[in-house]
Design a protein around this motif. Structure first.
Motif, short mmCIF file in Angstrom:
data_model
loop_
_atom_site.label_atom_id
_atom_site.label_comp_id
_atom_site.label_asym_id
_atom_site.label_seq_id
_atom_site.Cartn_x
_atom_site.Cartn_y
_atom_site.Cartn_z
N LEU A 18 5.11 1.14 -7.59
CA LEU A 18 4.17 0.59 -6.46
C LEU A 18 4.95 -0.98 -6.25
N ASN A 19 5.43 -1.80 -7.58
CA ASN A 19 6.94 -2.57 -6.55
C ASN A 19 7.16 -2.06 -5.50
N SER A 20 7.66 -0.82 -5.18
CA SER A 20 9.06 -0.21 -4.59
C SER A 20 7.72 0.05 -3.27
N LEU A 21 7.10 0.00 -3.49
CA LEU A 21 5.86 0.46 -2.13
C LEU A 21 5.36 -0.73 -1.34
N PHE A 22 4.72 -1.23 -2.72
CA PHE A 22 4.13 -3.10 -1.69
C PHE A 22 4.65 -4.05 -1.97
N GLN A 23 6.56 -4.08 -1.71
CA GLN A 23 7.77 -5.30 -1.49
C GLN A 23 7.18 -6.13 -0.92
N ASN A 24 6.62 -7.68 -1.29
CA ASN A 24 7.26 -8.89 -0.12
C ASN A 24 5.64 -9.15 -0.21
N ASP A 25 4.14 -7.93 -0.53
CA ASP A 25 3.31 -8.08 -0.39
C ASP A 25 2.59 -9.11 -1.80
N ILE A 26 2.01 -9.99 -1.28
CA ILE A 26 1.33 -10.90 -1.92
C ILE A 26 -0.42 -10.37 -2.77
N THR A 27 -0.54 -9.77 -1.52
CA THR A 27 -1.73 -9.27 -1.99
C THR A 27 -2.02 -8.25 -2.91
N VAL A 28 -0.98 -6.93 -3.35
CA VAL A 28 -0.99 -6.65 -4.17
C VAL A 28 -0.84 -7.21 -5.29
N LYS A 29 -2.24 -6.91 -6.61
CA LYS A 29 -2.18 -7.62 -7.25
C LYS A 29 -1.70 -6.80 -8.36
#
Lengths: 490, 225
Positions: A18-29
């Motif tokens: 998940l972290n690799s998919l949403f790198q730098n996306d601060i909306t994903v918690k």
């Protein structure tokens, strides 16, 4: 997302993914936690900030699991959490990572348990939606004042509230390769023709586009007569109209993110009907319907007929009118056609401009654009007075049927050029081409020129006039429904 | 789809070209609208044609209009009319003539052959245009004062219509004049307009009728109710 990826049994692997998919996306918690008593039970819940209710996640997901005293780190842990601990009413477990990601991006919370190769999707959507207000484009004086908004579920609930019948069926599709937009096909089982239903299903499934932002995307892709200016599917922002069409045996297509609901089949005659017709008494509704037909005729024909008459057939004009028009044309720098075209374009620009500007300066804009500009143009001998009157009247009558504004401008200009080139003969060539064009279209297998009545004896039922309800016992023919009676026959 | 485009695109381009260049000869900007045509025979080989042109520049929306008179001579009516067309820079438009006035003396002496030929040869004079005779010896009708619209052609035509509906006179139209020239038994009655001085005004009277049979003058008198 196209290849099926399964959920890993390792929580760390899933989080890394998940972290690799949403790198730098601060909306994903991603919230990791464990049980108070059994610290070996490690879990994580992930959600999108702004789409999901944090209060629900804290109180109904994290808190019960964290404080549960009956959890053991064994093979039944996953099932026990899902069935005995979680409180949410809409819970699905799956091992398909793409399904998990889709739900998560639509606002659901996802719970992963370490050591278990499955995830639990918990409905926790909570985002701001527009209120159910009356749509500006389809206002009625009398009748329901609610309209669809951008939430598909809210829209479906509005339809369901109108038709509380188990025959109302919802069929969901995911459309848009990238946007993965939720689309719902609604119909009344037993009323809707199966062939039309299958055709609609196939067309929706065949929509192959990366992103669906609005209903118009789908509408243009699924419509018949791709290059025709006429719509072969209806569109409405009103739940009452959608429900009424469903009850006539038609299909409604609701698209997530759009307040516009597509209805099909749709025939030309429906342009001239309005929700108001059915909420006012029949005489007033009939009068309004006749006005709409007349308005359509005037808006497409007036500039063309004026140009045809003063360019090619001046002998047809009464002498007083001829003298008056000739007087007003004295000293004009442009030909009649050129000045008509210029004024039509100015009118359309003012209309387009006033549709976009804030309402606070709308009045000033209309005054400057309409009155001052028109008056100044005549005073400066830029355009002649009859052309101003013709174009203004034609423009105003064009607004009587807002749904026809696209076809109207195409037809008006085509007729104008044909009339300028060939006079009345050209005008009638244009009218014949218009009739051929309408007659050659179909909407989901239904001829576009169909009247909505079942036979010619019903021609005055709900076509050119709106009959009183006791006389409208049968459903319209356009939906090809087998259950034709909507009222008990005497 | 490509075939359809191949047909439609040239068609649209042609429409644009023809449409934007649609200045026909009879376009409103270039015409002088004739409302009344007066034909007088001055001598054996000399005709005068006078046309009342509606003054479009000063016309108002209320239906009132003023006019100007153009006049030309020629050896035939056709020739005089051709000369008239040369005087005016605009194209003389006769499609809206409301009245043709023909010299009573010429009609009595030579019948309607010349007039009928002129109407038949004209481009767009309608065959239902009222035709009236006038007594040139009484005065100049087109210079007479009119009280209704300021346009003599319109006023006189209205006057004839009122006289006919009131049973005081009868009307004749261009096709009747044409028909009368080829038929020896054709009875043709035409209203006769005369000018009389009434106080300080010149007034047109439409109370006389001239009767012709096969183009030959028979008598003149008033119609009894």
């Amino acid at each position: 997302m196209s290849e099926k990826k399964l959920v890993s049994s390792s929580l760390k692997e899933n989080i890394d993914y998940l972290n690799s998919l949403f790198q730098n996306d601060i909306t994903v918690k991603i919230r990791k936690f464990s049980n108070i008593r059994e610290s070996g039970i490690r879990l994580c819940v992930f959600f999108v900030d702004g789409l999901t209710s944090e209060e629900f996640i804290s109180e109904d997901i994290i808190c019960p699991i964290m404080r549960s005293r009956d959890l053991r780190n064994d093979t039944d842990l996953f099932v026990r959490i899902r069935d005995q601990v979680l409180i949410g009413c809409n819970i699905i477990s799956t091992d398909d990572m793409s399904e998990i990601l889709t739900s998560f991006l639509r606002g659901d919370a996802v719970l992963l348990v370490d050591g278990h190769p499955q995830g639990i999707i918990i409905s926790a959507k909570n985002w701001t939606v527009r209120t159910v207000g009356e749509p500006d484009s389809e206002k009625v004086i009398q009748g329901p004042h609610e309209g669809f908004n951008e939430s598909i579920m809210a829209n479906l609930s509005l339809i369901r509230r109108k038709i509380t019948n188990p025959d109302l069926k919802y069929e969901f599709f995911t459309v848009g390769r990238k946007s993965r937009t939720l689309v719902c096909m609604c119909y009344m089982e037993g009323l809707c023709d199966r062939q039309i239903l299958q055709e609609m299903r196939t067309r929706i499934q065949n929509v192959d586009i990366d992103c669906i932002i609005d209903a118009e995307y789908v509408e243009e892709i699924i419509k018949d007569g791709r290059y025709s200016p006429f719509k072969t599917t209806g569109s409405t922002e009103r739940p009452d109209i959608a429900a009424a069409k469903l009850m006539e045996g038609r299909i409604a297509v609701v698209i997530n993110g759009s307040p516009v609901v597509i209805t099909a089949p749709f025939v030309f005659m429906e342009y001239f009907t309005s929700a108001d017709d059915y909420y006012n008494d029949a005489y007033y509704a009939t009068f309004n319907r006749i006005l709409r037909f007349a308005g359509f005729f005037f808006t497409i024909s007036l500039p063309a007929l004026y140009i045809a008459l003063i360019t090619h057939h001046i002998q047809m004009l009464p002498v007083h009118f001829l003298i008056a028009v000739a007087g007003s044309r004295q000293g004009m720098p442009f030909s009649s056609l050129a000045e008509t075209l210029i004024l039509i374009l100015i009118f359309e620009m003012v209309r387009e401009g006033s549709a976009r500007i804030p309402s606070s300066i709308g009045t000033a804009f209309s005054i400057v654009g309409g009155i001052v500009l028109g008056e100044a143009a005549v005073s400066a001998h830029f355009v002649s007075l009859p052309v101003v009157i013709i174009v203004a009247f034609s423009g105003i009558t064009g607004l009587i049927i807002p749904q026809l504004k696209g076809p109207v401008i195409v037809i008006r200009l085509s007729l104008l050029f044909l009339s300028a080139a060939m006079g009345i003969f050209g005008y009638f060539i244009g009218i014949m081409m218009l009739i051929f064009s309408v007659c050659s279209l179909e909407s989901f297998g239904i001829p576009y020129s169909s009247l909505t009545v079942r036979d010619l004896r019903q021609i005055f039922s709900d076509t050119f006039i709106r009959n009183i309800w006791p006389n409208m016992k049968k459903r319209p023919v356009v939906s090809r429904t087998q259950d034709v009676c909507r009222q008990r026959e005497d | 789809m490509k075939t359809r485009h191949c047909i439609i695109i040239p068609f649209v381009i042609l429409m644009l070209i023809f449409g934007l260049a649609s200045f026909s000869k009879g376009h409103l900007d270039n015409i002088s609208v004739v409302t009344c045509l007066e034909i007088r025979k001055l001598s054996d080989d000399l005709f005068t044609v006078r046309a009342e042109i509606a003054e479009t520049a000063e016309s108002t929306g209320s239906g009132s209009s003023v006019s100007e008179i153009l006049s030309a001579n020629g050896t035939t009516i056709q020739d005089a009319f051709r000369q008239l067309s040369r005087i005016d820079s605009s194209s003389i438009y006769t499609g809206h003539i409301r009245l043709i006035l023909y010299d009573l003396t010429a009609a009595r002496e030579e019948g309607f052959g010349e007039l009928a030929q002129f109407i038949l040869d004209a481009d767009n004079i309608r065959f239902n245009v009222p035709v009236a005779l006038y007594d040139a010896e009484c005065g100049d009708i087109l210079e007479a004062e009119t009280l209704i619209t300021g346009n003599k052609g319109l006023d006189l035509e209205r006057g004839i219509r009122n006289a006919v509906s009131g049973g005081r006179n009868i009307s004749a139209e261009a096709f009747q004049v044409i028909n009368s020239t080829g038929d020896d038994d054709y009875l043709l009655s035409l209203p006769v307009i005369s000018i009389r001085e009434t106080g300080d005004r010149t007034v047109a009277y439409i109370d006389d009728t001239a009767v012709f049979c096969g183009g030959e003058y028979q008598r003149r008198g008033t119609v009894k109710k």
